[in-house]
Design a protein around this motif. Structure first.
Motif, PDB file in Angstrom:
ATOM      1  N   VAL A   1       0.847  -1.197   0.000  1.00  0.00           N
ATOM      2  CA  VAL A   1       0.000   0.000   0.000  1.00  0.00           C
ATOM      3  C   VAL A   1       0.882   1.246   0.000  1.00  0.00           C
ATOM      4  O   VAL A   1       1.988   1.220   0.525  1.00  0.00           O
ATOM      5  CB  VAL A   1      -0.931   0.029   1.244  1.00  0.00           C
ATOM      6  N   PRO A   2       0.388   2.351  -0.592  1.00  0.00           N
ATOM      7  CA  PRO A   2       1.181   3.579  -0.559  1.00  0.00           C
ATOM      8  C   PRO A   2       1.197   4.182   0.841  1.00  0.00           C
ATOM      9  O   PRO A   2       0.226   4.048   1.593  1.00  0.00           O
ATOM     10  CB  PRO A   2       0.449   4.502  -1.545  1.00  0.00           C
ATOM     11  N   ILE A   3       2.310   4.804   1.168  1.00  0.00           N
ATOM     12  CA  ILE A   3       2.443   5.511   2.444  1.00  0.00           C
ATOM     13  C   ILE A   3       3.035   6.897   2.171  1.00  0.00           C
ATOM     14  O   ILE A   3       3.745   7.085   1.184  1.00  0.00           O
ATOM     15  CB  ILE A   3       3.364   4.750   3.430  1.00  0.00           C
ATOM     16  N   ALA A   4       2.728   7.836   3.031  1.00  0.00           N
ATOM     17  CA  ALA A   4       3.265   9.194   2.890  1.00  0.00           C
ATOM     18  C   ALA A   4       3.357   9.814   4.270  1.00  0.00           C
ATOM     19  O   ALA A   4       2.531   9.530   5.144  1.00  0.00           O
ATOM     20  CB  ALA A   4       2.369  10.034   1.985  1.00  0.00           C
ATOM     21  N   ILE A   5       4.369  10.652   4.463  1.00  0.00           N
ATOM     22  CA  ILE A   5       4.528  11.379   5.732  1.00  0.00           C
ATOM     23  C   ILE A   5       4.864  12.818   5.405  1.00  0.00           C
ATOM     24  O   ILE A   5       5.807  13.086   4.654  1.00  0.00           O
ATOM     25  CB  ILE A   5       5.692  10.806   6.590  1.00  0.00           C
ATOM     26  N   CYS A   6       4.092  13.770   5.966  1.00  0.00           N
ATOM     27  CA  CYS A   6       4.498  15.170   5.836  1.00  0.00           C
ATOM     28  C   CYS A   6       4.577  15.793   7.222  1.00  0.00           C
ATOM     29  O   CYS A   6       3.980  15.299   8.178  1.00  0.00           O
ATOM     30  CB  CYS A   6       3.543  15.952   4.932  1.00  0.00           C
ATOM     31  N   GLY A   7       5.337  16.839   7.320  1.00  0.00           N
ATOM     32  CA  GLY A   7       5.503  17.500   8.620  1.00  0.00           C
ATOM     33  C   GLY A   7       6.862  18.153   8.724  1.00  0.00           C
ATOM     34  O   GLY A   7       7.621  18.195   7.743  1.00  0.00           O
ATOM     35  N   PRO A   8       7.197  18.634   9.919  1.00  0.00           N
ATOM     36  CA  PRO A   8       8.398  19.457  10.094  1.00  0.00           C
ATOM     37  C   PRO A   8       9.693  18.694   9.767  1.00  0.00           C
ATOM     38  O   PRO A   8       9.901  17.591  10.236  1.00  0.00           O
ATOM     39  CB  PRO A   8       8.355  19.843  11.576  1.00  0.00           C
ATOM     40  N   GLY A   9      10.528  19.317   8.925  1.00  0.00           N
ATOM     41  CA  GLY A   9      11.852  18.751   8.641  1.00  0.00           C
ATOM     42  C   GLY A   9      11.833  17.455   7.871  1.00  0.00           C
ATOM     43  O   GLY A   9      12.828  16.738   7.845  1.00  0.00           O
ATOM     44  N   ILE A  10      10.693  17.144   7.215  1.00  0.00           N
ATOM     45  CA  ILE A  10      10.630  15.858   6.511  1.00  0.00           C
ATOM     46  C   ILE A  10      11.483  15.929   5.243  1.00  0.00           C
ATOM     47  O   ILE A  10      11.617  16.987   4.636  1.00  0.00           O
ATOM     48  CB  ILE A  10       9.151  15.487   6.171  1.00  0.00           C
ATOM     49  N   ARG A  11      12.091  14.807   4.884  1.00  0.00           N
ATOM     50  CA  ARG A  11      12.923  14.751   3.676  1.00  0.00           C
ATOM     51  C   ARG A  11      12.038  14.589   2.447  1.00  0.00           C
ATOM     52  O   ARG A  11      11.848  13.492   1.947  1.00  0.00           O
ATOM     53  CB  ARG A  11      13.895  13.581   3.765  1.00  0.00           C
ATOM     54  N   LYS A  12      11.525  15.701   1.971  1.00  0.00           N
ATOM     55  CA  LYS A  12      10.607  15.751   0.820  1.00  0.00           C
ATOM     56  C   LYS A  12      11.218  15.070  -0.399  1.00  0.00           C
ATOM     57  O   LYS A  12      12.373  15.302  -0.725  1.00  0.00           O
ATOM     58  CB  LYS A  12      10.372  17.236   0.531  1.00  0.00           C
ATOM     59  N   ASP A  13      10.426  14.247  -1.074  1.00  0.00           N
ATOM     60  CA  ASP A  13      10.918  13.627  -2.319  1.00  0.00           C
ATOM     61  C   ASP A  13      10.218  14.254  -3.514  1.00  0.00           C
ATOM     62  O   ASP A  13       9.643  15.342  -3.401  1.00  0.00           O
ATOM     63  CB  ASP A  13      10.743  12.103  -2.267  1.00  0.00           C
ATOM     64  N   ARG A  14      10.246  13.581  -4.674  1.00  0.00           N
ATOM     65  CA  ARG A  14       9.694  14.199  -5.896  1.00  0.00           C
ATOM     66  C   ARG A  14       8.287  13.707  -6.226  1.00  0.00           C
ATOM     67  O   ARG A  14       7.761  14.017  -7.285  1.00  0.00           O
ATOM     68  CB  ARG A  14      10.621  13.904  -7.070  1.00  0.00           C
ATOM     69  N   VAL A  15       7.720  12.896  -5.342  1.00  0.00           N
ATOM     70  CA  VAL A  15       6.385  12.335  -5.621  1.00  0.00           C
ATOM     71  C   VAL A  15       5.316  13.410  -5.423  1.00  0.00           C
ATOM     72  O   VAL A  15       5.368  14.178  -4.465  1.00  0.00           O
ATOM     73  CB  VAL A  15       6.121  11.109  -4.709  1.00  0.00           C
ATOM     74  N   LEU A  16       4.353  13.460  -6.357  1.00  0.00           N
ATOM     75  CA  LEU A  16       3.306  14.486  -6.312  1.00  0.00           C
ATOM     76  C   LEU A  16       1.925  13.906  -6.005  1.00  0.00           C
ATOM     77  O   LEU A  16       0.992  14.648  -5.705  1.00  0.00           O
ATOM     78  CB  LEU A  16       3.258  15.242  -7.648  1.00  0.00           C
ATOM     79  N   HIS A  17       1.785  12.576  -6.140  1.00  0.00           N
ATOM     80  CA  HIS A  17       0.465  11.974  -5.985  1.00  0.00           C
ATOM     81  C   HIS A  17       0.536  10.777  -5.037  1.00  0.00           C
ATOM     82  O   HIS A  17       1.502  10.023  -5.051  1.00  0.00           O
ATOM     83  CB  HIS A  17      -0.075  11.528  -7.345  1.00  0.00           C
ATOM     84  N   TYR A  18      -0.543  10.631  -4.266  1.00  0.00           N
ATOM     85  CA  TYR A  18      -0.627   9.495  -3.349  1.00  0.00           C
ATOM     86  C   TYR A  18      -1.393   8.374  -4.046  1.00  0.00           C
ATOM     87  O   TYR A  18      -2.621   8.421  -4.159  1.00  0.00           O
ATOM     88  CB  TYR A  18      -1.355   9.926  -2.067  1.00  0.00           C
ATOM     89  N   ASN A  19      -0.664   7.381  -4.563  1.00  0.00           N
ATOM     90  CA  ASN A  19      -1.317   6.209  -5.160  1.00  0.00           C
ATOM     91  C   ASN A  19      -0.334   5.040  -5.285  1.00  0.00           C
ATOM     92  O   ASN A  19       0.851   5.185  -4.947  1.00  0.00           O
ATOM     93  CB  ASN A  19      -1.949   6.559  -6.517  1.00  0.00           C
ATOM     94  N   GLU A  20      -0.828   3.921  -5.802  1.00  0.00           N
ATOM     95  CA  GLU A  20      -0.060   2.681  -5.815  1.00  0.00           C
ATOM     96  C   GLU A  20       1.124   2.713  -6.765  1.00  0.00           C
ATOM     97  O   GLU A  20       2.062   1.925  -6.610  1.00  0.00           O
ATOM     98  CB  GLU A  20      -0.961   1.488  -6.208  1.00  0.00           C
ATOM     99  N   CYS A  21       1.071   3.583  -7.809  1.00  0.00           N
ATOM    100  CA  CYS A  21       2.192   3.653  -8.748  1.00  0.00           C
ATOM    101  C   CYS A  21       3.234   4.664  -8.271  1.00  0.00           C
ATOM    102  O   CYS A  21       4.413   4.344  -8.146  1.00  0.00           O
ATOM    103  CB  CYS A  21       1.693   4.015 -10.144  1.00  0.00           C
ATOM    104  N   ASP A  22       2.800   5.891  -7.984  1.00  0.00           N
ATOM    105  CA  ASP A  22       3.743   6.952  -7.602  1.00  0.00           C
ATOM    106  C   ASP A  22       4.490   6.634  -6.312  1.00  0.00           C
ATOM    107  O   ASP A  22       5.645   7.014  -6.153  1.00  0.00           O
ATOM    108  CB  ASP A  22       2.997   8.287  -7.481  1.00  0.00           C
ATOM    109  N   GLY A  23       3.807   5.952  -5.401  1.00  0.00           N
ATOM    110  CA  GLY A  23       4.450   5.581  -4.142  1.00  0.00           C
ATOM    111  C   GLY A  23       5.745   4.804  -4.367  1.00  0.00           C
ATOM    112  O   GLY A  23       6.700   4.912  -3.582  1.00  0.00           O
ATOM    113  N   GLY A  24       5.789   4.051  -5.471  1.00  0.00           N
ATOM    114  CA  GLY A  24       6.972   3.248  -5.787  1.00  0.00           C
ATOM    115  C   GLY A  24       8.179   4.090  -6.159  1.00  0.00           C
ATOM    116  O   GLY A  24       9.300   3.580  -6.245  1.00  0.00           O
ATOM    117  N   TYR A  25       7.963   5.386  -6.419  1.00  0.00           N
ATOM    118  CA  TYR A  25       9.061   6.279  -6.793  1.00  0.00           C
ATOM    119  C   TYR A  25       9.448   7.211  -5.643  1.00  0.00           C
ATOM    120  O   TYR A  25      10.121   8.209  -5.845  1.00  0.00           O
ATOM    121  CB  TYR A  25       8.668   7.067  -8.048  1.00  0.00           C
ATOM    122  N   GLY A  26       8.991   6.881  -4.433  1.00  0.00           N
ATOM    123  CA  GLY A  26       9.205   7.758  -3.295  1.00  0.00           C
ATOM    124  C   GLY A  26      10.498   7.521  -2.531  1.00  0.00           C
ATOM    125  O   GLY A  26      11.147   6.476  -2.683  1.00  0.00           O
TER     126      GLY A  26
END
Lengths: 412, 412
Positions: B361-386
């Motif tokens: 399943v896709p997972i995402a974390i946002c918040g202070p000091g998070i190491r932002k990646d290049r993913v723009l969408h929360y889904n089963e395909c984009d999560g694989g590029y996170g």
């Protein structure tokens, strides 16, 4: 539960490294592979480490994992070879790979392969198979050329013994007396009865009609048995039983067929599958698709890429890859719509190494409802950008079993 | 140490597969999810396997892991349900899920759900709860409709026993006599006392006023107890205690609330949280944020995507995803600046399967000091590029605990 079928097409040793003579591409990148790329484009991709990153595996271990076992299930090469040549083996049997060899009267190995003897080996095996020493029965069966398999059946035996094969390339080394590798009574007893058997075999072979004829023709006699690759046949539940499926394996190589039998898969072979460049891919594709009608999981194996890696022939390896691509094209043409096609390999065999390495291999799965990623090409670089990520062989194979609807849920 | 807070928003069973009727998108890709994509864009993303690739998990196991336990901590469904319905359970208790059922005089199950009985079940439970047989006390508590939970408390008990529930859909099968599943004295004793209890319950229920009234109205009597999902309550240190934190869980589903109690989290529920599409997301968001003021870790759960996956309703599942998106939007609006918001799921429930699958399943974390990646969408395909890569559930949850500053350093 939704049950679906899978074909895994296995290119033995396909993984490689960029090579200057191939414009700094790997043989897989260099080869023209429209069909492999079709699977990659339509499917989900990744990189697979048979056991874990950096661990090279043998063909037997690599396939043990592709069939669904774990590394700790490995029974040793001996039992797998025995199954591959059609011997009946039982849990507890000690099994060794053998070479018929030529030794002189002082035990020096004159030829590890007895002049690559081809004829009469069945008669030789017949003479010495069935010998009993101290409650242990020895069964010998000849395989291709100078190769054979030896089974020791009895109580109180151990696989903690050394080789009689010095493995040196006919450099004047004598054969080894088999030594126990630990202090257990079982290891000592096994080494002792095996040494007595090897002496008795030497006595019988020295005056065997097949060898007398060879000597008369100026050929080297097969007068000794060099042993290696010892293993103890374990009690393993067949994968087919664990998953409650029917499996089949199309291959020309006895090692792969041996693992197939261990796993409870139907071994399908034919003399036209040569385990080399002249293998009959039309036949392989036809049999794979025919087996899929009756089975849930079919593995179809091609040996050629591995051979060309061992021989350090990059261009030839690229040709072997193109042969694999054509096999996959034939599969794609007639795959049922509701089945998955997976591409895999047992390990990498980089040309410049000439041996298996611990680098991962590309994997791809296409079929119904697959989570397609953005990868367009099947190779060692693009696989790293796939949606499967980097998986162990166990995780990859379990992923396929899950797509088949055959993995039990944990919890409720 | 820097201590921070986390909300995990859990969309039960959100993972799916591309579906033709959704233009070959997954329900999550098809749905309009500006808020989920805000979290993905602002944060770090990845794919999570609850246990390992290809292993499907139940809702109970999936949540056990999201709360911070490991798969081997799983006590069985029974104990989790007991906690979920507010029973007090002790380590060593044997706990079973039950159905009130209707059986005839020969033991044939006429209705596995006693006509989906809704009223009077508390009075039924009262009559038979507290019975003692051979030193074992039986506690029964009614849950929603025909469901109940049974606790066996005493010494020398085992969870290695079978079900009395034949599970067949009222096809004329009799209820099962409970059998021991191994040769231990404990399993034999447990099966024996449970069978005696079931007979005694049958005797008492057959003449119970609630049932006599049901029969008079032409309804099916709840005259037998079918048991399944046996588990043994284990001695588990609550996660809240392990991490020295305060936790809270907002959910409408008793299974999730049961795991929350096991983990030492405060269960927060309300009848307006229906575990379906009509659940009150404003209330959930409000409670989650209110709980976060007093707690370190808040899990807020939405059941609807899983239900629509089980029912194979892709468009409805996309709507359930949009409901989840709105819940996340409400959380984002009022999140404290120094807290993290994580998106997760307990497992995939692909519509075409209608059951849980072992896909990540896709997972995402946002918040202070998070190491932002290049993913723009929360889904089963984009999560694989996170940037998180592909993680196990344990690794994902530990990552959150570490961001909270709650994981002990190894070494010095």
């Amino acid at each position: 539960m939704l049950h679906r079928k899978v074909i895994i097409a296995i290119a033995d040793g396909i993984g490689d490294r960029p090579i200057a003579e191939l414009d700094d591409k790997t043989p897989l990148e260099y080869a023209d592979t429209p069909n492999l790329d079709r699977v990659a484009s339509a499917g989900i991709n990744g990189m697979m480490d048979p056991i874990a990153p950096g661990i090279p595996v043998g063909t037997d271990m690599g396939h043990l994992i592709l069939f669904g076992y774990e590394p700790q299930d490995y029974p040793g090469r001996g039992p797998i070879e025995a199954l591959g040549v059609g011997m009946e083996v039982q849990p507890g049997d000690i099994v060794l790979r053998c070479n018929y060899a030529t030794v002189d009267s002082s035990g020096i190995v004159l030829d590890r392969r007895a002049g690559r003897i081809r004829e009469g080996t069945d008669r030789i095996a017949e003479t010495i198979s069935g010998i009993e020493i101290d409650g242990v029965t020895f069964y010998l069966k000849s395989a291709t050329e100078h190769r054979a398999v030896l089974v020791l059946r009895g109580t109180g035996l151990s696989d903690r013994i050394g080789d009689s094969d010095p493995k040196a390339p006919n450099d004047g080394s004598p054969y080894h007396k088999v030594k126990p590798l630990d202090d257990s009574d079982e290891a000592k007893r096994t080494a002792a009865v095996l040494n007595r058997f090897l002496q008795e075999a030497h006595r019988l072979l020295s005056r065997h009609p097949v060898n007398e004829a060879r000597v008369q023709r100026g050929e080297k006699p097969a007068n000794f048995i060099l042993t290696r690759g010892v293993g103890r046949m374990t009690e393993l539940t067949p994968i087919s039983e664990r998953l409650n499926i029917r499996g089949s394996c199309i291959a020309g190589e006895s090692t792969v067929l041996g693992v197939a039998k261990l796993a409870g898969f139907k071994p399908v072979t034919d003399s036209r599958m040569t385990a080399n460049m002249d293998t009959d891919i039309e036949l392989k594709a036809e049999l794979a698709l025919r087996e899929l009608a009756d089975c849930d999981l079919v593995l179809v194996h091609m040996k050629a890429p591995d051979l060309k890696g061992h021989d350090n022939e990059p261009l030839e390896k690229a040709k072997a890859v193109e042969l694999f691509d054509r096999l996959v094209g034939l599969l794609l043409r007639d795959m049922p719509e509701d089945a998955y096609l997976a591409l895999a390999a047992d390990h990498s065999t980089p040309c410049e190494v000439g041996e298996h390495s611990g680098e991962p291999v590309p994997i791809a799965i296409c079929g119904p409802g697959i989570r397609k990623d953005r990868v367009l090409h099947y190779n060692e670089c693009d696989g790293g950008y796939g949606g499967l990520g980097r998986l162990s062989g166990m995780d990859f194979v379990r992923t396929l079993h899950d797509l088949m609807g055959r993995v039990k849920k944990k919890g409720n």
